[in-house]
Design a protein around this motif. Sequence first.
Motif, PDB file in Angstrom:
ATOM      1  N   THR A  44      11.199   5.421  12.192  1.00 47.14           N
ATOM      2  CA  THR A  44      10.989   3.997  11.894  1.00 47.14           C
ATOM      3  C   THR A  44      11.451   3.760  10.458  1.00 47.14           C
ATOM      4  O   THR A  44      12.626   3.859  10.183  1.00 47.14           O
ATOM      5  N   ASP A  45      10.551   3.418   9.563  1.00 47.14           N
ATOM      6  CA  ASP A  45      10.869   3.243   8.144  1.00 47.14           C
ATOM      7  C   ASP A  45       9.655   3.636   7.323  1.00 47.14           C
ATOM      8  O   ASP A  45       8.515   3.503   7.770  1.00 47.14           O
ATOM      9  N   PHE A  46       9.909   4.097   6.100  1.00 49.71           N
ATOM     10  CA  PHE A  46       8.848   4.270   5.117  1.00 49.71           C
ATOM     11  C   PHE A  46       8.800   2.989   4.297  1.00 49.71           C
ATOM     12  O   PHE A  46       9.804   2.595   3.708  1.00 49.71           O
ATOM     13  N   VAL A  47       7.659   2.344   4.269  1.00 41.11           N
ATOM     14  CA  VAL A  47       7.456   1.186   3.395  1.00 41.11           C
ATOM     15  C   VAL A  47       6.657   1.698   2.203  1.00 41.11           C
ATOM     16  O   VAL A  47       5.523   2.156   2.360  1.00 41.11           O
ATOM     17  N   VAL A  48       7.273   1.662   1.037  1.00 44.62           N
ATOM     18  CA  VAL A  48       6.644   2.148  -0.193  1.00 44.62           C
ATOM     19  C   VAL A  48       6.221   0.929  -1.006  1.00 44.62           C
ATOM     20  O   VAL A  48       7.050   0.103  -1.376  1.00 44.62           O
ATOM     21  N   VAL A  49       4.917   0.831  -1.253  1.00 42.86           N
ATOM     22  CA  VAL A  49       4.375  -0.268  -2.052  1.00 42.86           C
ATOM     23  C   VAL A  49       3.974   0.317  -3.401  1.00 42.86           C
ATOM     24  O   VAL A  49       3.061   1.127  -3.487  1.00 42.86           O
ATOM     25  N   ASP A  50       4.704  -0.064  -4.453  1.00 42.64           N
ATOM     26  CA  ASP A  50       4.397   0.397  -5.806  1.00 42.64           C
ATOM     27  C   ASP A  50       3.360  -0.543  -6.408  1.00 42.64           C
ATOM     28  O   ASP A  50       3.502  -1.766  -6.329  1.00 42.64           O
ATOM     29  N   ALA A  51       2.316   0.049  -6.995  1.00 47.04           N
ATOM     30  CA  ALA A  51       1.190  -0.764  -7.458  1.00 47.04           C
ATOM     31  C   ALA A  51       0.523  -0.163  -8.689  1.00 47.04           C
ATOM     32  O   ALA A  51       0.737   1.005  -9.026  1.00 47.04           O
ATOM     33  N   VAL A  52      -0.297  -0.978  -9.329  1.00 47.22           N
ATOM     34  CA  VAL A  52      -1.157  -0.547 -10.434  1.00 47.22           C
ATOM     35  C   VAL A  52      -2.588  -0.808 -10.001  1.00 47.22           C
ATOM     36  O   VAL A  52      -2.915  -1.888  -9.505  1.00 47.22           O
ATOM     37  N   VAL A  53      -3.450   0.204 -10.178  1.00 45.90           N
ATOM     38  CA  VAL A  53      -4.856   0.095  -9.786  1.00 45.90           C
ATOM     39  C   VAL A  53      -5.721   0.456 -10.981  1.00 45.90           C
ATOM     40  O   VAL A  53      -5.397   1.370 -11.745  1.00 45.90           O
ATOM     41  N   LYS A  54      -6.838  -0.266 -11.110  1.00 47.13           N
ATOM     42  CA  LYS A  54      -7.802   0.038 -12.166  1.00 47.13           C
ATOM     43  C   LYS A  54      -9.206  -0.086 -11.589  1.00 47.13           C
ATOM     44  O   LYS A  54      -9.544  -1.104 -10.982  1.00 47.13           O
ATOM     45  N   ALA A  55     -10.014   0.968 -11.761  1.00 48.88           N
ATOM     46  CA  ALA A  55     -11.430   0.896 -11.389  1.00 48.88           C
ATOM     47  C   ALA A  55     -12.124   0.048 -12.449  1.00 48.88           C
ATOM     48  O   ALA A  55     -11.810   0.155 -13.636  1.00 48.88           O
ATOM     49  N   THR A  56     -13.058  -0.771 -12.035  1.00 47.35           N
ATOM     50  CA  THR A  56     -13.708  -1.664 -13.004  1.00 47.35           C
ATOM     51  C   THR A  56     -15.141  -1.294 -13.334  1.00 47.35           C
ATOM     52  O   THR A  56     -15.661  -1.734 -14.354  1.00 47.35           O
ATOM     53  N   ARG A  57     -15.799  -0.491 -12.521  1.00 51.13           N
ATOM     54  CA  ARG A  57     -17.209  -0.170 -12.768  1.00 51.13           C
ATOM     55  C   ARG A  57     -17.465   1.318 -12.907  1.00 51.13           C
ATOM     56  O   ARG A  57     -18.077   1.769 -13.852  1.00 51.13           O
ATOM     57  N   GLU A  58     -17.046   2.078 -11.901  1.00 49.02           N
ATOM     58  CA  GLU A  58     -17.296   3.516 -11.875  1.00 49.02           C
ATOM     59  C   GLU A  58     -16.091   4.189 -11.253  1.00 49.02           C
ATOM     60  O   GLU A  58     -15.242   3.526 -10.667  1.00 49.02           O
ATOM     61  N   PRO A  59     -15.983   5.523 -11.375  1.00 48.24           N
ATOM     62  CA  PRO A  59     -14.859   6.212 -10.743  1.00 48.24           C
ATOM     63  C   PRO A  59     -14.840   5.931  -9.239  1.00 48.24           C
ATOM     64  O   PRO A  59     -15.896   5.825  -8.616  1.00 48.24           O
ATOM     65  N   LEU A  60     -13.639   5.820  -8.679  1.00 44.78           N
ATOM     66  CA  LEU A  60     -13.528   5.559  -7.242  1.00 44.78           C
ATOM     67  C   LEU A  60     -12.217   6.059  -6.692  1.00 44.78           C
ATOM     68  O   LEU A  60     -11.283   6.347  -7.438  1.00 44.78           O
ATOM     69  N   HIS A  61     -12.167   6.147  -5.373  1.00 39.50           N
ATOM     70  CA  HIS A  61     -10.960   6.454  -4.609  1.00 39.50           C
ATOM     71  C   HIS A  61     -10.677   5.268  -3.700  1.00 39.50           C
ATOM     72  O   HIS A  61     -11.604   4.607  -3.235  1.00 39.50           O
ATOM     73  N   LEU A  62      -9.417   4.995  -3.434  1.00 38.80           N
ATOM     74  CA  LEU A  62      -9.038   4.000  -2.431  1.00 38.80           C
ATOM     75  C   LEU A  62      -8.625   4.776  -1.183  1.00 38.80           C
ATOM     76  O   LEU A  62      -7.580   5.412  -1.155  1.00 38.80           O
TER      77      LEU A  62
END
Length: 192
Positions: free
Chosen positions: A77-95
């Motif tokens: 099919t295709d690889f859709v690559v979404v380039d992004a910036v993420v910042k945790a605002t309260r405590e450490p986290l994983h998405l």
Amino acid sequence: MNVRKLVNVGLVLLVLVAIVGLYRLTPTQKDIQQPVAVKGITGKAVQAPRFELTVESIRVSKKLKVPRTTPDRDTLTDFVVVDAVVKATREPLHLRKVEIRTAAGVTYLGSNRSGLDRVLLTGFQFAPDIPARGSFVVEMPATELPGATLLVTEKAIFTDLEPQATIPLGVTESTVDGLRTELATLKSVSDL
């Protein structure tokens, strides 16, 4: 007597219509348990209660280069690559959960190819107030991108009423080919 029967039939019909109307207005189990959409747009930070997410760009390719691994990944099919910036605002986290929902309502999950967990944003622990730049990868047909929406949630399961970054990707049929590249090279997640 006929008038009384007519009134009774009318009241029964009125009650049935009211029951059907209330049934249609009552939220379903899915409505009650789905994540809460935190809507945003590409290029601007979506501010969910525990994280901020900014979609910077979108790339589409049949081949994917992952740092420190060989050979390059390829797909039917295709690889859709979404380039992004993420910042945790309260405590450490994983998405943990990344999806793209098409305009037709079909949902494609983030790719789980070997080696991707070490370089994607879904495999990174975000520290509070330290933005990190990286990518999400979803395998799907690029022809499904027009009208598609990126969905990002902190938890992979038990997402009842969890905040979900909901970002329309802004791709149209005329712009899909402009997103295509011969080889999409991923970079490891980095702090800004």
